[in-house]
Write a protein that holds these residues in place. Structure first.
Motif, PDB file in Angstrom:
ATOM      1  N   THR A 490       1.998  -3.398   3.032  1.00 31.76           N
ATOM      2  CA  THR A 490       3.110  -2.828   2.279  1.00 31.76           C
ATOM      3  C   THR A 490       3.106  -1.317   2.430  1.00 31.76           C
ATOM      4  N   HIS A 491       4.293  -0.734   2.367  1.00 34.19           N
ATOM      5  CA  HIS A 491       4.410   0.718   2.338  1.00 34.19           C
ATOM      6  C   HIS A 491       4.246   1.262   0.931  1.00 34.19           C
ATOM      7  N   PHE A 492       4.380   0.400  -0.073  1.00 36.11           N
ATOM      8  CA  PHE A 492       4.334   0.836  -1.465  1.00 36.11           C
ATOM      9  C   PHE A 492       3.449  -0.083  -2.288  1.00 36.11           C
ATOM     10  N   PRO A 493       2.139   0.003  -2.142  1.00 35.93           N
ATOM     11  CA  PRO A 493       1.256  -0.830  -2.962  1.00 35.93           C
ATOM     12  C   PRO A 493       1.394  -0.480  -4.434  1.00 35.93           C
ATOM     13  N   GLY A 494       1.347  -1.500  -5.269  1.00 37.80           N
ATOM     14  CA  GLY A 494       1.465  -1.298  -6.703  1.00 37.80           C
ATOM     15  C   GLY A 494       0.574  -2.262  -7.448  1.00 37.80           C
ATOM     16  N   SER A 495       1.152  -2.873  -8.490  1.00 39.56           N
ATOM     17  CA  SER A 495       0.352  -3.768  -9.335  1.00 39.56           C
ATOM     18  C   SER A 495      -0.120  -4.999  -8.569  1.00 39.56           C
ATOM     19  N   ASP A 496       0.549  -5.326  -7.446  1.00 35.34           N
ATOM     20  CA  ASP A 496       0.081  -6.462  -6.650  1.00 35.34           C
ATOM     21  C   ASP A 496      -1.310  -6.193  -6.082  1.00 35.34           C
ATOM     22  N   ASN A 527      -5.434   2.400 -10.816  1.00 34.68           N
ATOM     23  CA  ASN A 527      -4.733   2.957 -11.970  1.00 34.68           C
ATOM     24  C   ASN A 527      -3.990   4.235 -11.601  1.00 34.68           C
ATOM     25  N   ARG A 528      -4.620   5.077 -10.776  1.00 31.56           N
ATOM     26  CA  ARG A 528      -3.956   6.312 -10.336  1.00 31.56           C
ATOM     27  C   ARG A 528      -2.793   6.002  -9.409  1.00 31.56           C
ATOM     28  N   LEU A 529      -2.971   5.000  -8.585  1.00 28.61           N
ATOM     29  CA  LEU A 529      -1.926   4.626  -7.626  1.00 28.61           C
ATOM     30  C   LEU A 529      -0.667   4.153  -8.359  1.00 28.61           C
ATOM     31  N   THR A 530      -0.844   3.277  -9.350  1.00 33.85           N
ATOM     32  CA  THR A 530       0.330   2.743 -10.056  1.00 33.85           C
ATOM     33  C   THR A 530       0.924   3.748 -11.024  1.00 33.85           C
ATOM     34  N   GLY A 531       0.150   4.778 -11.389  1.00 29.92           N
ATOM     35  CA  GLY A 531       0.664   5.757 -12.339  1.00 29.92           C
ATOM     36  C   GLY A 531       1.058   7.080 -11.723  1.00 29.92           C
ATOM     37  N   ALA A 532       1.086   7.176 -10.398  1.00 28.57           N
ATOM     38  CA  ALA A 532       1.406   8.446  -9.731  1.00 28.57           C
ATOM     39  C   ALA A 532       2.814   8.909 -10.081  1.00 28.57           C
ATOM     40  N   ASP A 533       2.936  10.196 -10.372  1.00 29.59           N
ATOM     41  CA  ASP A 533       4.235  10.749 -10.752  1.00 29.59           C
ATOM     42  C   ASP A 533       4.939  11.416  -9.578  1.00 29.59           C
ATOM     43  N   ARG A 534       4.166  11.803  -8.564  1.00 32.32           N
ATOM     44  CA  ARG A 534       4.754  12.435  -7.378  1.00 32.32           C
ATOM     45  C   ARG A 534       4.282  11.699  -6.135  1.00 32.32           C
ATOM     46  N   LEU A 539       0.232   9.101  -2.418  1.00 33.06           N
ATOM     47  CA  LEU A 539      -0.400   8.987  -1.104  1.00 33.06           C
ATOM     48  C   LEU A 539      -1.887   9.305  -1.174  1.00 33.06           C
ATOM     49  N   ALA A 540      -2.265  10.291  -1.976  1.00 31.58           N
ATOM     50  CA  ALA A 540      -3.688  10.611  -2.112  1.00 31.58           C
ATOM     51  C   ALA A 540      -4.453   9.426  -2.702  1.00 31.58           C
ATOM     52  N   ALA A 541      -3.859   8.760  -3.696  1.00 29.95           N
ATOM     53  CA  ALA A 541      -4.524   7.599  -4.308  1.00 29.95           C
ATOM     54  C   ALA A 541      -4.616   6.446  -3.317  1.00 29.95           C
ATOM     55  N   CYS A 542      -3.542   6.209  -2.549  1.00 30.84           N
ATOM     56  CA  CYS A 542      -3.556   5.148  -1.539  1.00 30.84           C
ATOM     57  C   CYS A 542      -4.646   5.383  -0.508  1.00 30.84           C
ATOM     58  N   ARG A 543      -4.699   6.598   0.011  1.00 27.94           N
ATOM     59  CA  ARG A 543      -5.651   6.905   1.082  1.00 27.94           C
ATOM     60  C   ARG A 543      -7.088   6.870   0.566  1.00 27.94           C
ATOM     61  N   ALA A 544      -7.301   7.316  -0.666  1.00 29.58           N
ATOM     62  CA  ALA A 544      -8.637   7.216  -1.245  1.00 29.58           C
ATOM     63  C   ALA A 544      -9.037   5.754  -1.422  1.00 29.58           C
ATOM     64  N   LEU A 545      -8.092   4.927  -1.854  1.00 29.76           N
ATOM     65  CA  LEU A 545      -8.376   3.498  -2.002  1.00 29.76           C
ATOM     66  C   LEU A 545      -8.698   2.871  -0.653  1.00 29.76           C
ATOM     67  N   ASP A 546      -7.943   3.225   0.385  1.00 29.23           N
ATOM     68  CA  ASP A 546      -8.186   2.721   1.730  1.00 29.23           C
ATOM     69  C   ASP A 546      -9.613   3.050   2.164  1.00 29.23           C
TER      70      ASP A 546
END
Length: 606
Positions: A490-496, A527-534, A539-546
């Protein structure tokens, strides 16, 4: 649900606090209000004829019509064809959707709620109007104990659902999350009359009452099911449905194994099939129908995420809880040899969970990524803070011999030593691995080189093949050691992704956290990924999770391709000239031909 990401320009359509036919995550959109049709459809496509498909996802049978419960197996594509959601996605944007059952959505200025206004013309297949109470009923049913548990996980950040008036429903959220309006917009809606008052887990073969364009037609259990187009389909003239839903009948055939399936395609028993086996595509898809141009091989390029087809460890087992053991097993896979000798160079290696997206981590972590993972230095491996992990390679100057030397050293460090050709721990227990799969996967040939390499380390890799029903039951109940699964990206990971990697889901029967990952660092990043405001925070949360997942070595990355291989009957089918760049992936890929192709010279119907 991850495909239901909806947005419009806040300048033209209004951002949070303004009612609009859509909601923008970051502010971009392709289609303006009142657009006529999606660019990838033919708005003048004729209606009529039949599309004959093959059941997907190794399905060998079905025993229910309810796709939302845990037990049993529904027919392929039933959920796609019979049920609808408040919003629907577009196949030529990676982050957009538009109103289907809902004509507009209003998100509160604090983003703690989203209000949907239903279309007055929306109807269930029994003729009843779709009303706000039906949406509330569907949501509350799906999060109940009677539905499959993954729905409660995916919808966990929805605080509740309120009926405002007959056609207006409001979802309240537990936190400020830009994607939650999209999660709410992806809830499938069905009539409370479905099942005639039974508890939902007892609604098994009752005919579904949805609002989708097809109904269940003739059924031959164990052989095929036919979906029949609803002539009174309420949305046939909507812009998000114009040029779509063109076949009068969609028949899904069932074959017991891949060989029978391939031969049936070559014999003309069905019209279209996606190929996942390079051997079938390159060597075995041949014959008279191919030679005369009746059956056409069409590889379509796409811009979808790579996904993460991987071999996943069950971390609930003590022998896989040491990262060094998992790394050693990964080092024994000679992907380069497999791709060259078995796949004819058809694939590229999976790297991380966000390949081919902006979420993909590369190189050293940025200062924004470091700020997110620094609090977890006491629990994360030190190499997480260095260059992004990449799968082991045997391409020169590397070699399998050198990789096995490294693997041997890791195993010794972890307390698994070689004794008379067998790798054992301090208790004398042998290190063995059982890969659970189904016969249709044809894993034996693929695994042979990996088995040989592991044998040199004193590790036995066994293949355990079971039928699909038992396979599904065993992975739902975590009765496996190693499984190979292909997960769409996905391009937009979220609660899934909380469902995939969250600690709570690890203990939920039937959830998608198959590996049993429990990590405070991963939970915090989710939690940071789903709550990102900008967008930058996201992207920082996604890449850190990766990074954290890749350096955890919870799975052995397999392979992927950036083209979809389809063979179809060109004498019976026609398709639009434009190939959408972001069609659904895997079995869901059939949504593109099912919804946008049409029959060649059909008897015209309306």
């Amino acid at each position: 649900m991850r495909a239901l990401l909806l947005f419009f320009s806040s300048l033209l359509l209004g951002g949070a606090g303004w009612a609009a036919p859509g909601y923008s995550v970051w502010g971009d959109f392709k289609y303006p209000p009142g657009f006529d049709h999606f660019d990838y459809v033919n708005p003048k496509a004729p209606k009529g004829g039949e599309l004959r498909l093959v059941a997907g996802s190794r399905v060998s049978n079905f025993d229910k019509y309810n796709p939302f419960t845990l037990k049993g197996r529904e027919p392929s594509f039933l959920a796609d064809l019979l049920f609808e959601t408040l919003l629907t996605g577009s196949m030529d944007q990676n982050d957009a959707a538009y109103g289907l059952l809902a004509e507009d959505v209003e998100v509160a200025p604090d983003r703690m709620s989203a209000t949907f206004r239903l279309r007055k013309e929306a109807r269930f297949q029994n003729g009843d109007p779709v009303r706000a109470a039906d949406v509330k009923y569907s949501y509350e049913t799906l999060i109940s104990k009677y539905a499959a548990p993954q729905y409660a996980t995916v919808f966990a950040d929805i605080a509740g659902c309120d009926v405002v008036d007959e056609r207006t429903v409001r979802f309240r959220f537990k936190k400020n999350d830009r994607q939650l309006p999209l999660v709410a917009g992806g809830i499938p809606v069905f009539s409370p009359k479905w099942g005639a008052g039974k508890t939902f887990d007892q609604v098994v073969t009752d005919t579904p009452i949805g609002s989708g364009p097809y109904r269940i037609g003739p059924v031959r259990f164990g052989k095929d099911i036919t979906y029949v187009r609803d002539a009174a389909y309420w949305a046939k003239d909507l812009n998000v449905r114009r040029g779509m839903v063109n076949f009068d009948r969609i028949t899904v055939k069932i074959y017991r194994d891949n060989t029978a399936q391939l031969e049936a395609l070559k014999a003309g028993e069905f019209d279209l099939m996606e190929f996942f086996s390079a051997g079938d595509w390159n060597r075995r898809l041949n014959g008279r129908r191919i030679e005369r141009g009746e059956l056409v091989k069409s590889p379509f390029r796409h811009r979808r995420p790579d996904g993460w087809y991987s071999y996943m460890f069950n971390l609930r087992l003590a022998k896989f809880q040491d990262r060094r053991v998992r790394m050693a097993i990964e080092l024994a896979m000679d992907y380069e040899w497999m791709n060259r000798m078995l796949f004819r160079g058809s694939y590229t290696r999976v790297k991380g969970i966000f390949g081919n997206t902006d979420c993909e981590a590369n190189g050293l972590p940025s200062k924004e990524e470091l700020a997110l993972i620094d609090p977890f230095r006491n629990v994360l491996p030190p190499d997480t803070y260095g260059p992004m992990a990449i799968p082991p390679s045997t391409a020169p100057p590397n070699s399998l011999r050198e990789n096995l030397r490294r693997a041997d050293a890791l195993l010794n460090e972890a307390g698994w030593t070689l004794s008379h050709g067998v790798r054992r721990n301090a208790k004398g227990e042998a290190l063995t691995i059982e890969l659970l799969d189904t016969p249709e996967a044809k894993s034996a040939t693929t695994l042979a080189s990996w088995q040989r390499a592991l044998e040199k380390l004193g590790i036995e890799l066994r293949l355990r093949e079971v039928d699909w029903a038992l396979y599904q039951e065993r992975i739902d109940n975590r009765q496996f050691e190693l499984i190979g699964l292909s997960i769409p990206g996905t391009h937009f990971p979220g609660s899934d992704y909380v469902e995939f990697f969250g600690s709570k889901a690890a203990d939920t029967v039937g959830s998608s956290n198959w590996m049993g990952i429990k990590s405070p660092a991963i939970d915090a990043l989710l939690n940071r990924l789903t709550g990102a405001d900008r967008r930058e925070e996201f992207l920082a949360a996604c890449r850190a999770l990766d990074r954290v997942i890749a350096h955890g070595h919870y799975m052995v990355p397999a392979w992927t391709t950036r083209e979809t291989r389809i063979a179809y009957d060109a004498w019976r089918l026609e398709r639009p000239g434009e190939v959408p760049p972001y069609p659904p992936e895997g079995v869901a890929y059939m949504g593109w031909p099912m919804f946008t192709w049409w029959a060649r010279n059909p008897p015209i119907t309306k």
